[in-house]
Design an enzyme around this catalytic site. Structure first.
Site, PDB file in Angstrom:
ATOM      1  N   LYS A 162       0.939  -1.342  -0.087  1.00 22.30           N
ATOM      2  CA  LYS A 162      -0.044  -0.102   0.058  1.00 22.30           C
ATOM      3  C   LYS A 162       0.793   1.264  -0.102  1.00 22.30           C
ATOM      4  CE  LYS A 162      -4.079  -1.966   2.278  1.00 22.30           C
ATOM      5  NZ  LYS A 162      -3.484  -3.316   2.072  1.00 22.30           N
ATOM      6  N   GLU A 170      -3.018   6.306   8.087  1.00 16.77           N
ATOM      7  CA  GLU A 170      -3.849   7.372   7.248  1.00 16.77           C
ATOM      8  C   GLU A 170      -4.865   8.068   8.238  1.00 16.77           C
ATOM      9  OE1 GLU A 170      -6.488   4.684   4.685  1.00 16.77           O
ATOM     10  OE2 GLU A 170      -5.020   4.585   3.143  1.00 16.77           O
ATOM     11  N   ARG A 193      -6.958  -8.280  -8.448  1.00 16.80           N
ATOM     12  CA  ARG A 193      -7.676  -9.469  -8.623  1.00 16.80           C
ATOM     13  C   ARG A 193      -9.036  -9.237  -8.783  1.00 16.80           C
ATOM     14  NH1 ARG A 193     -10.289  -9.460  -3.655  1.00 16.80           N
ATOM     15  NH2 ARG A 193      -9.173  -8.459  -2.054  1.00 16.80           N
TER      16      ARG A 193
END
Length: 651
Positions: free
Chosen positions: A116, A200, A297
């Site tokens: 990430k 975050e 995916r």
């Protein structure tokens, strides 16, 4: 075109891939662990190969076994599904190096977006807006705590290699940061083999919006519009829908264009999802939506995109992997109607959503003719403690959002599953909530309404009387021929030929005053001493000594009980038992310690989630039977807490 395909997964996604592959004339090979020897995906595939013991790390996560199975069966390609090895770049490369076709993005694209922190840096370079946070290499608790303080609380701790809500914690205050970080790192290491995290800023009115993207090896990339996945519990998606409510065309164009830019930045091939977080405090606006991550995916919620676009995304995957161009151009794709998906889980909402395992002695998902059902289990199948507890995905499609919600709610109401507990009634309540129907939702919706959504968890008088009525009728009739019957709910009737209750509409039981009907449910005994008048008409099944009553999706399984004996003994106060099979990951107290009510004593990992077991009251640990890293069975005594003696003053 690929002629033979090994599916490196299990459950509903394996069955889903088999269905499309078969329609395309592709031979399928399943793989299975000990726990899945009789699983539905094994029976549906053309061939199946055993790859090891039940734990995923010894079977579905062992790349060498999967590649060996493909070679042994002559499979040309490997489809990873989602979860397990689907976003493992090393596995993708190993498949390619073995001379097989990898049905997924290039390994370098997975690497670019799989971590990430690196993905966010790449998105910033590509001009895609990202949420404020910390992506640094320094993973010391001191640095992470300092960065969290600088960002400002609340903050979100996320596993760098995470996904599916694992390895994620919200922290509201500095005092809670260290414990949350340690728990997050443990879960990340266990789930992904990587304990690194990023931070975050936590958005207080967040909407989870994601865009389905697709690329081919000829340089084409398109989007298939957005999905809203805001209805979540503990970062796990519960209900998804497409399109997103409240999305205007300008905002849709902006977010979908950003998603395509993100995919092109990593030369993306195959199916992928760009996930965004939106600050919904002022509605959906293009300047208040930020990139979170990319899932390289196929997503669990892909059916809602298929329903509104009319496209088969698994077919797209197989065609792109075979070297073909994308089946549609961007201008050939459009939105038709509205779709919703509910994830039906084996869990007990009344007990803090504790996962439920066992055999599916009763299995009927309602309104099968009106909804799409994606499942990997069937009647008589097992919900195993080794894997994710999802039973099925129920998908509706309608001309409007209200129509799709209504159909899905009806299907959840009419779902009958036992003795495994499910969240069917919880899903139906979510779909009935006025705020949800108005499109007024964010990721905190379930948390704010959880008490109303979870229900009591105990049978109402109407449910108990329905069970008693079933026993009475069975005893009045021919017990040998009435082994399985059902009375269909008058509120939402469905035809059921031969239903024994049809001739009893309006029937009142006037049995002997000596009638005593004994029932038992979840350790509680119920004895009815008088005739009962059917006060509610609920879906009821009787099968031998088992009586199943379903009230608006909530299933209650009773057993006939002798009415002249004592109820079974209960667990003594202070005994902390393993609520399900699992592995002990942390022991946070010692024998002889003084503890307070609510203090965490043991952490149990089961079904890929951590469950904290806490002291039921203030006291002293009299017994500690838990051992770190040990596997335990359901009902195992882990800790015994004795109440602390009171210090009474001398007279």
């Amino acid at each position: 075109m690929i002629k033979s395909l090994l599916i490196a997964n299990r459950g509903e996604i394996a069955c889903r891939i088999v269905r499309t592959a078969r329609a395309m004339g592709i031979r399928t090979v399943a793989v299975y662990s000990d726990a899945d020897a009789k699983a539905l995906h094994v029976r549906q595939a053309d061939q199946a190969v055993h790859i090891g013991p039940s734990p995923a790390r010894e079977s579905y996560l062992v790349a060498e076994k999967i590649i060996a199975a493909a070679k042994a069966t002559g499979a040309e390609a490997i489809h990873p599904g989602y979860g397990f090895l689907s976003e493992n770049a090393d596995f993708a490369q190993a498949v390619i190096d073995a001379g097989l076709v990898w049905v997924g993005p290039r390994p370098e694209s997975i690497r670019a977006m799989g971590l990430k922190d690196a993905a966010k840096a790449r998105m910033i370079a590509a001009g895609v807006p990202v949420t404020p946070g910390y992506l640094g290499e320094d993973q010391s608790p001191e640095r992470l705590r300092s960065e969290a303080d600088a960002i400002g609380y609340p903050v979100l701790i996320k596993a760098v290699a995470g996904g599916g809500g694992k390895g994620m914690r919200r922290v509201d205050a500095a005092a809670d940061f260290d414990d949350a970080l340690a728990s997050c790192q443990r879960e990340a290491a266990s789930s992904f083999g990587d304990d690194r995290v990023l931070l975050e800023k936590y958005i207080l009115s967040p909407r989870h919006i994601e865009v389905q993207v697709f690329g081919d090896s000829h340089g084409n990339v398109v989007h298939l519009f957005e999905r809203d996945c805001s209805l979540q519990r503990r970062h796990q998606k519960v209900i998804e829908e497409a399109p997103a409510p409240g999305m205007d065309e300008a905002t849709r164009e902006a977010i979908c264009a950003a998603a395509v830019r993100a995919a092109k930045a990593v030369d993306y091939v195959g199916a992928g999802t760009i996930e965004f977080i939106a600050d919904a405090s002022e509605g959906l606006r293009a300047d208040r939506i930020w990139f979170m991550e990319m899932n390289t995916r196929l997503q669990v919620e892909h059916p809602v995109t298929e329903e509104i676009t009319g496209q088969d995304l698994v077919e797209w995957q197989l065609r792109v992997a075979s070297g073909e161009v994308l089946p549609k151009r961007q201008d050939e794709l459009s939105i038709n109607g509205w779709a919703m998906e509910a994830r039906l889980y084996a869990e007990d909402p009344a007990k803090d959503f504790l996962p439920s395992v066992g055999r599916l002695d009763f299995f009927d998902i309602g309104e099968e003719h009106l909804v799409r059902i994606e499942t990997g289990v069937a009647l008589g199948g097992e919900i195993s403690p080794f894997y994710d507890p999802m039973i099925a995905k129920i998908v509706s499609h309608g001309g409007s959002r209200a129509s799709a919600a209504r159909t899905l709610r009806t299907a959840c109401h009419n779902t009958i599953i036992a003795p495994v507990k499910t969240n069917a009634a919880f899903l139906a309540r979510c779909l009935s909530a006025p705020d949800f129907l108005d499109g007024d939702l964010d990721t905190g919706f379930i948390g704010r309404h959880e008490t109303a959504l979870t229900g009591p968890g105990t049978p109402s008088q109407a449910v108990v009387e329905s069970a008693a009525m079933a026993v009475l009728y069975d005893e009045m009739g021919d017990a040998e021929s009435v082994q399985l019957w059902r009375y269909e709910s008058r509120r939402e009737p469905r035809p059921y030929p031969g239903s024994a209750w049809r001739s009893l509409a309006g029937f009142r039981a006037n049995a002997s005053p000596r009638m005593r009907i004994g029932l038992r449910h979840d350790g509680q005994s119920y004895v009815l001493h008088r005739p009962v008048e059917k006060s509610a008409r609920l879906s009821t099944i009787i099968k031998g000594d088992q009586i199943l009553v379903t009230d608006m999706g909530e299933s209650f399984l009773f057993r006939r009980e002798r009415t002249d004996g004592a109820a079974g003994a209960s667990v003594a106060d202070g005994a902390i038992l393993a609520p399900m099979p699992g592995r002990i990951t942390a022991i946070e107290a010692s024998a002889g310690d003084t503890v307070v009510k609510g203090q965490r004593l043991v952490t149990l990992e089961a079904m890929k989630m951590e469950h904290g077991l806490v002291a039921p009251f203030d006291g002293i640990i009299a017994e500690l039977n838990a051992t770190a890293d040990a596997q335990v069975s359901e009902g195992t005594l882990l800790v015994k807490v004795e109440r602390a003696a009171r210090n009474n003053p001398s007279p």
